[in-house]
Design a protein around this motif. Structure first.
Motif, mmCIF file in Angstrom:
data_model
loop_
_atom_site.group_PDB
_atom_site.id
_atom_site.type_symbol
_atom_site.label_atom_id
_atom_site.label_comp_id
_atom_site.label_asym_id
_atom_site.label_seq_id
_atom_site.Cartn_x
_atom_site.Cartn_y
_atom_site.Cartn_z
ATOM 1 N N GLN A 5 1.002 -1.334 0.072
ATOM 2 C CA GLN A 5 -0.007 -0.072 0.006
ATOM 3 C C GLN A 5 0.873 1.187 -0.070
ATOM 4 O OE1 GLN A 5 -3.357 0.407 -0.335
ATOM 5 N NE2 GLN A 5 -3.119 -2.073 -0.700
ATOM 6 N N PHE A 6 1.683 1.364 -1.133
ATOM 7 C CA PHE A 6 2.567 2.637 -1.223
ATOM 8 C C PHE A 6 2.341 2.918 -2.805
ATOM 9 C CE2 PHE A 6 4.830 0.796 2.162
ATOM 10 C CZ PHE A 6 4.981 2.032 3.160
ATOM 11 N N SER A 7 2.933 4.120 -3.101
ATOM 12 C CA SER A 7 2.948 4.383 -4.552
ATOM 13 C C SER A 7 3.777 3.462 -5.334
ATOM 14 C CB SER A 7 3.371 5.895 -5.043
ATOM 15 O OG SER A 7 2.337 6.753 -4.308
ATOM 16 N N PRO A 8 3.740 3.187 -6.615
ATOM 17 C CA PRO A 8 4.622 2.303 -7.155
ATOM 18 C C PRO A 8 6.040 3.126 -7.395
ATOM 19 C CG PRO A 8 2.780 3.143 -8.670
ATOM 20 C CD PRO A 8 2.612 3.675 -7.218
ATOM 21 N N PHE A 9 7.075 2.359 -6.997
ATOM 22 C CA PHE A 9 8.564 2.876 -7.290
ATOM 23 C C PHE A 9 9.177 2.077 -7.986
ATOM 24 C CE2 PHE A 9 7.157 4.413 -2.908
ATOM 25 C CZ PHE A 9 7.039 5.650 -3.027
ATOM 26 N N ARG A 10 10.316 2.883 -8.674
ATOM 27 C CA ARG A 10 11.225 2.042 -9.378
ATOM 28 C C ARG A 10 12.368 1.549 -8.603
ATOM 29 N NH1 ARG A 10 12.044 3.145 -15.331
ATOM 30 N NH2 ARG A 10 9.941 3.716 -15.827
ATOM 31 N N PHE A 11 12.615 0.135 -8.502
ATOM 32 C CA PHE A 11 13.710 -0.094 -7.568
ATOM 33 C C PHE A 11 14.630 -0.827 -8.585
ATOM 34 C CE2 PHE A 11 9.787 -0.199 -4.882
ATOM 35 C CZ PHE A 11 10.292 0.293 -3.756
ATOM 36 N N ARG A 12 16.087 -0.877 -8.150
ATOM 37 C CA ARG A 12 16.994 -1.722 -9.022
ATOM 38 C C ARG A 12 17.304 -2.968 -8.223
ATOM 39 N NH1 ARG A 12 21.955 2.111 -8.428
ATOM 40 N NH2 ARG A 12 23.046 0.159 -9.085
ATOM 41 N N PHE A 13 17.311 -3.958 -8.972
ATOM 42 C CA PHE A 13 17.452 -5.320 -8.535
ATOM 43 C C PHE A 13 18.624 -6.098 -8.934
ATOM 44 C CE2 PHE A 13 12.723 -4.608 -8.474
ATOM 45 C CZ PHE A 13 12.427 -4.961 -6.963
ATOM 46 N N LYS A 14 18.934 -7.124 -8.345
ATOM 47 C CA LYS A 14 20.127 -7.991 -8.806
ATOM 48 C C LYS A 14 19.991 -9.355 -8.495
ATOM 49 C CE LYS A 14 24.500 -7.575 -6.146
ATOM 50 N NZ LYS A 14 25.846 -7.207 -6.100
ATOM 51 N N ASN A 15 20.220 -10.439 -9.332
ATOM 52 C CA ASN A 15 20.310 -11.845 -8.836
ATOM 53 C C ASN A 15 21.907 -12.340 -8.615
ATOM 54 O OD1 ASN A 15 17.632 -12.468 -9.007
ATOM 55 N ND2 ASN A 15 17.842 -12.287 -11.266
ATOM 56 N N ASN A 121 3.408 -2.630 7.890
ATOM 57 C CA ASN A 121 3.760 -3.742 7.536
ATOM 58 C C ASN A 121 3.692 -3.838 5.733
ATOM 59 O OD1 ASN A 121 1.112 -4.052 7.064
ATOM 60 N ND2 ASN A 121 0.598 -5.888 8.367
ATOM 61 N N GLY A 122 3.582 -2.646 5.583
ATOM 62 C CA GLY A 122 3.293 -2.626 3.979
ATOM 63 C C GLY A 122 1.950 -2.340 3.391
ATOM 64 N N LEU A 123 1.120 -3.049 4.418
ATOM 65 C CA LEU A 123 -0.286 -2.964 4.119
ATOM 66 C C LEU A 123 -1.039 -2.140 4.872
ATOM 67 C CD1 LEU A 123 -0.567 -6.712 3.610
ATOM 68 C CD2 LEU A 123 -0.187 -5.285 1.937
ATOM 69 N N ASN A 124 -0.586 -2.143 6.003
ATOM 70 C CA ASN A 124 -1.102 -1.090 7.103
ATOM 71 C C ASN A 124 -0.190 -0.159 7.632
ATOM 72 O OD1 ASN A 124 -3.855 -2.349 7.235
ATOM 73 N ND2 ASN A 124 -2.806 -4.123 7.883
ATOM 74 N N HIS A 125 -0.304 1.053 7.710
ATOM 75 C CA HIS A 125 0.490 2.135 8.196
ATOM 76 C C HIS A 125 -0.222 2.932 9.523
ATOM 77 C CE1 HIS A 125 2.015 1.501 4.278
ATOM 78 N NE2 HIS A 125 1.247 2.125 3.657
ATOM 79 N N TYR A 126 0.653 3.017 10.550
ATOM 80 C CA TYR A 126 0.039 3.886 11.496
ATOM 81 C C TYR A 126 1.021 5.035 11.922
ATOM 82 C CZ TYR A 126 -2.766 -0.192 12.156
ATOM 83 O OH TYR A 126 -3.752 -1.394 11.833
ATOM 84 N N PHE A 127 0.463 6.120 12.124
ATOM 85 C CA PHE A 127 1.467 7.254 12.000
ATOM 86 C C PHE A 127 0.903 8.008 13.483
ATOM 87 C CE2 PHE A 127 0.276 6.797 7.717
ATOM 88 C CZ PHE A 127 1.477 6.655 7.283
ATOM 89 N N CYS A 128 1.950 8.166 14.343
ATOM 90 C CA CYS A 128 1.811 8.878 15.869
ATOM 91 C C CYS A 128 2.584 10.230 16.028
ATOM 92 C CB CYS A 128 2.255 7.987 16.756
ATOM 93 S SG CYS A 128 1.309 6.357 16.780
ATOM 94 N N GLN A 129 2.063 11.095 16.471
ATOM 95 C CA GLN A 129 3.054 12.089 17.150
ATOM 96 C C GLN A 129 3.247 11.863 18.598
ATOM 97 O OE1 GLN A 129 1.485 16.126 16.102
ATOM 98 N NE2 GLN A 129 3.451 17.105 16.758
#
Length: 149
Positions: A5-15, A121-129
């Motif tokens: 649940q984030f915007s799609p980003f471009r990542f670099r990968f290698k095997n 956890n990438g699916l649920n985000h909680y923000f606190c001050q």
């Protein structure tokens, strides 16, 4: 890897040796891709590309001392003056965010004193001050963006 649940980003990968690695723009190296690292890299990209924090204000996976024990935080974001602004705890997508997760980040923050907390956890985000005076935190709809001075 699982869609988060984030915007799609471009990542670099290698095997390498049948293992996939993802490039970490903060540590400037490839890191083995695990479910938790997948979440961590989305968080880092979120701060850089959506919240406009300079890479120089972000730090990833450093050791800290908490109650005499060595722990490791996931992501922190600093103010330009070096004070800690945001502390982030990342979990793998299959890990349910629970009170224990908030207790963990609260223990870390007792040593670090960040003004804001993020648990994801990438699916649920909680923000606190943080409210240090009353020793509690207030939930927010999102974290503040970087405001260049």
């Amino acid at each position: 890897m699982q869609l988060l649940q984030f915007s799609p980003f471009r990542f670099r990968f290698k095997n390498s040796e049948n293992k996939v690695a993802i490039f970490d723009e903060i540590r400037k190296k490839f890191i083995q891709l695990t479910p938790e690292e997948w979440v961590r890299q989305h968080v880092v990209h979120h701060f850089i590309y959506e919240k406009n924090y300079p890479k120089s204000l972000i730090n990833v996976e450093k050791r800290i001392q908490v109650n005499g024990q060595t722990k490791r935080y996931d992501v922190v974001v600093y103010y330009p003056d070096g004070r800690l602004r945001i502390l982030v705890e990342c979990k793998a997508p299959e890990v349910v965010i629970s009170q224990a997760t908030f207790d963990q980040i609260a223990r870390y923050n007792s040593a670090l004193h960040a003004d804001f907390l993020m648990v994801t956890n990438g699916l649920n985000h909680y923000f606190c001050q943080m409210d240090f005076e009353n020793e509690k935190y207030h939930f927010l709809p999102e974290l503040p963006a970087h405001q260049p001075q």
